[in-house]
Design a protein around this motif. Structure first.
Motif, PDB file in Angstrom:
ATOM      1  N   VAL A  83     -77.035 -67.654 -14.454  1.00 49.35           N
ATOM      2  CA  VAL A  83     -75.716 -67.148 -14.848  1.00 49.35           C
ATOM      3  C   VAL A  83     -75.493 -65.752 -14.285  1.00 49.35           C
ATOM      4  CG1 VAL A  83     -74.354 -66.390 -16.846  1.00 49.35           C
ATOM      5  CG2 VAL A  83     -75.456 -68.614 -16.873  1.00 49.35           C
ATOM      6  N   GLN A  84     -76.509 -64.898 -14.313  1.00 49.78           N
ATOM      7  CA  GLN A  84     -76.360 -63.556 -13.751  1.00 49.78           C
ATOM      8  C   GLN A  84     -76.042 -63.618 -12.256  1.00 49.78           C
ATOM      9  OE1 GLN A  84     -79.897 -61.256 -14.869  1.00 49.78           O
ATOM     10  NE2 GLN A  84     -78.510 -59.942 -16.006  1.00 49.78           N
ATOM     11  N   GLN A  85     -76.742 -64.469 -11.527  1.00 53.06           N
ATOM     12  CA  GLN A  85     -76.491 -64.606 -10.090  1.00 53.06           C
ATOM     13  C   GLN A  85     -75.085 -65.117  -9.815  1.00 53.06           C
ATOM     14  OE1 GLN A  85     -79.655 -67.174  -8.789  1.00 53.06           O
ATOM     15  NE2 GLN A  85     -81.160 -65.529  -8.687  1.00 53.06           N
ATOM     16  N   VAL A  86     -74.669 -66.128 -10.569  1.00 47.86           N
ATOM     17  CA  VAL A  86     -73.344 -66.710 -10.362  1.00 47.86           C
ATOM     18  C   VAL A  86     -72.254 -65.702 -10.719  1.00 47.86           C
ATOM     19  CG1 VAL A  86     -71.755 -68.498 -11.195  1.00 47.86           C
ATOM     20  CG2 VAL A  86     -74.108 -69.081 -10.627  1.00 47.86           C
ATOM     21  N   PHE A  87     -72.411 -64.984 -11.837  1.00 45.67           N
ATOM     22  CA  PHE A  87     -71.423 -63.975 -12.217  1.00 45.67           C
ATOM     23  C   PHE A  87     -71.349 -62.857 -11.176  1.00 45.67           C
ATOM     24  CE2 PHE A  87     -71.067 -64.636 -17.122  1.00 45.67           C
ATOM     25  CZ  PHE A  87     -70.491 -65.874 -16.909  1.00 45.67           C
ATOM     26  N   ALA A  88     -72.501 -62.451 -10.633  1.00 43.80           N
ATOM     27  CA  ALA A  88     -72.508 -61.411  -9.602  1.00 43.80           C
ATOM     28  C   ALA A  88     -71.781 -61.895  -8.347  1.00 43.80           C
ATOM     29  CB  ALA A  88     -73.940 -61.001  -9.270  1.00 43.80           C
ATOM     30  N   GLU A  89     -72.039 -63.130  -7.959  1.00 41.73           N
ATOM     31  CA  GLU A  89     -71.375 -63.690  -6.777  1.00 41.73           C
ATOM     32  C   GLU A  89     -69.872 -63.827  -7.012  1.00 41.73           C
ATOM     33  OE1 GLU A  89     -71.620 -67.698  -4.032  1.00 41.73           O
ATOM     34  OE2 GLU A  89     -73.406 -67.061  -5.128  1.00 41.73           O
ATOM     35  N   LEU A  90     -69.499 -64.295  -8.186  1.00 43.45           N
ATOM     36  CA  LEU A  90     -68.086 -64.424  -8.526  1.00 43.45           C
ATOM     37  C   LEU A  90     -67.404 -63.056  -8.537  1.00 43.45           C
ATOM     38  CD1 LEU A  90     -65.754 -66.254  -9.435  1.00 43.45           C
ATOM     39  CD2 LEU A  90     -66.566 -65.966 -11.784  1.00 43.45           C
ATOM     40  N   GLY A  91     -68.072 -62.076  -9.129  1.00 45.95           N
ATOM     41  CA  GLY A  91     -67.520 -60.723  -9.152  1.00 45.95           C
ATOM     42  C   GLY A  91     -67.330 -60.161  -7.752  1.00 45.95           C
ATOM     43  N   GLY A  92     -68.301 -60.414  -6.872  1.00 46.46           N
ATOM     44  CA  GLY A  92     -68.184 -59.948  -5.490  1.00 46.46           C
ATOM     45  C   GLY A  92     -67.028 -60.607  -4.773  1.00 46.46           C
ATOM     46  N   GLY A  93     -66.856 -61.902  -4.991  1.00 50.07           N
ATOM     47  CA  GLY A  93     -65.736 -62.611  -4.371  1.00 50.07           C
ATOM     48  C   GLY A  93     -64.398 -62.128  -4.877  1.00 50.07           C
ATOM     49  N   LEU A  94     -64.304 -61.866  -6.169  1.00 50.39           N
ATOM     50  CA  LEU A  94     -63.047 -61.377  -6.732  1.00 50.39           C
ATOM     51  C   LEU A  94     -62.731 -59.971  -6.243  1.00 50.39           C
ATOM     52  CD1 LEU A  94     -63.386 -62.744 -10.375  1.00 50.39           C
ATOM     53  CD2 LEU A  94     -61.910 -63.611  -8.556  1.00 50.39           C
ATOM     54  N   THR A  95     -63.760 -59.163  -6.055  1.00 52.88           N
ATOM     55  CA  THR A  95     -63.554 -57.810  -5.547  1.00 52.88           C
ATOM     56  C   THR A  95     -62.971 -57.855  -4.138  1.00 52.88           C
ATOM     57  OG1 THR A  95     -65.356 -56.952  -6.899  1.00 52.88           O
ATOM     58  CG2 THR A  95     -64.708 -55.635  -5.001  1.00 52.88           C
ATOM     59  N   LYS A  96     -63.432 -58.803  -3.326  1.00 51.35           N
ATOM     60  CA  LYS A  96     -62.916 -58.937  -1.963  1.00 51.35           C
ATOM     61  C   LYS A  96     -61.445 -59.316  -1.954  1.00 51.35           C
ATOM     62  CE  LYS A  96     -67.307 -60.264   0.086  1.00 51.35           C
ATOM     63  NZ  LYS A  96     -68.079 -61.365   0.695  1.00 51.35           N
ATOM     64  N   LEU A  97     -61.002 -60.011  -2.999  1.00 50.49           N
ATOM     65  CA  LEU A  97     -59.603 -60.425  -3.059  1.00 50.49           C
ATOM     66  C   LEU A  97     -58.662 -59.269  -3.378  1.00 50.49           C
ATOM     67  CD1 LEU A  97     -59.885 -63.800  -4.994  1.00 50.49           C
ATOM     68  CD2 LEU A  97     -59.489 -63.471  -2.550  1.00 50.49           C
ATOM     69  N   LYS A  98     -59.175 -58.267  -4.033  1.00 53.98           N
ATOM     70  CA  LYS A  98     -58.340 -57.135  -4.413  1.00 53.98           C
ATOM     71  C   LYS A  98     -57.952 -56.351  -3.160  1.00 53.98           C
ATOM     72  CE  LYS A  98     -60.208 -56.470  -9.011  1.00 53.98           C
ATOM     73  NZ  LYS A  98     -60.921 -55.565  -9.906  1.00 53.98           N
ATOM     74  N   ARG A  99     -56.771 -55.827  -3.181  1.00 58.83           N
ATOM     75  CA  ARG A  99     -56.318 -55.028  -2.041  1.00 58.83           C
ATOM     76  C   ARG A  99     -57.103 -53.721  -2.002  1.00 58.83           C
ATOM     77  NH1 ARG A  99     -49.985 -54.582  -1.724  1.00 58.83           N
ATOM     78  NH2 ARG A  99     -50.738 -52.951  -0.373  1.00 58.83           N
ATOM     79  N   THR A 100     -57.614 -53.410  -0.834  1.00 57.42           N
ATOM     80  CA  THR A 100     -58.378 -52.174  -0.691  1.00 57.42           C
ATOM     81  C   THR A 100     -57.550 -51.049  -0.089  1.00 57.42           C
ATOM     82  OG1 THR A 100     -59.181 -52.910   1.467  1.00 57.42           O
ATOM     83  CG2 THR A 100     -60.572 -53.382  -0.450  1.00 57.42           C
TER      84      THR A 100
END
Length: 125
Positions: free
Chosen positions: A84-101
């Motif tokens: 779960v920690q690995q999946v949440f970290a991966e999901l968080g990283g993917g969502l961060t990439k979606l945010k406008r930088t």
């Protein structure tokens, strides 16, 4: 004439527990406390315990060893926690990439007097 109907393969379907249960599990496992996890997630201790119990029933395995003042992870709980920690970290990283930088908003807090007399004339320049 023989009519064949191809049924969708159930093994291809994603069968996951509800995200809320996984969030409660992750917090409880990380903190080793249903009470602290409940506090962190802004739910009651009873709701946290219920979510864990439902997850254990769904997975048909015990995830925690419960004692009077403490909970510990079972071997299955440790395995699920790492996953779960690995999946949440991966999901968080993917969502961060979606945010406008390229968002360059600047927020300034000032009193009305300072904003009107000093800040407003300088913003344009």
């Amino acid at each position: 004439m023989i009519l064949t109907i191809q049924m969708p393969d159930d093994s291809l379907k994603h069968v996951l527990p509800p995200l809320d249960r996984l969030k409660v599990f992750e917090a409880s496992a990380r903190l080793l406390s249903f009470s602290q996890a409940a506090r962190e997630l802004c739910i009651t201790k009873g709701a946290a315990s219920y979510q864990i119990r439902m997850l254990e029933e769904e997975l048909d395995t015990r995830l925690f060893k419960r004692s009077v003042r403490q909970v510990l992870l079972t071997d299955a709980g440790q395995l699920l926690f790492l996953t779960v920690q690995q999946v949440f970290a991966e999901l968080g990283g993917g969502l961060t990439k979606l945010k406008r930088t390229d968002n360059r908003d600047v927020r300034i807090g000032a009193t009305t007097y300072v904003a009107a007399r000093w800040l407003s004339p300088r913003i344009a320049s």
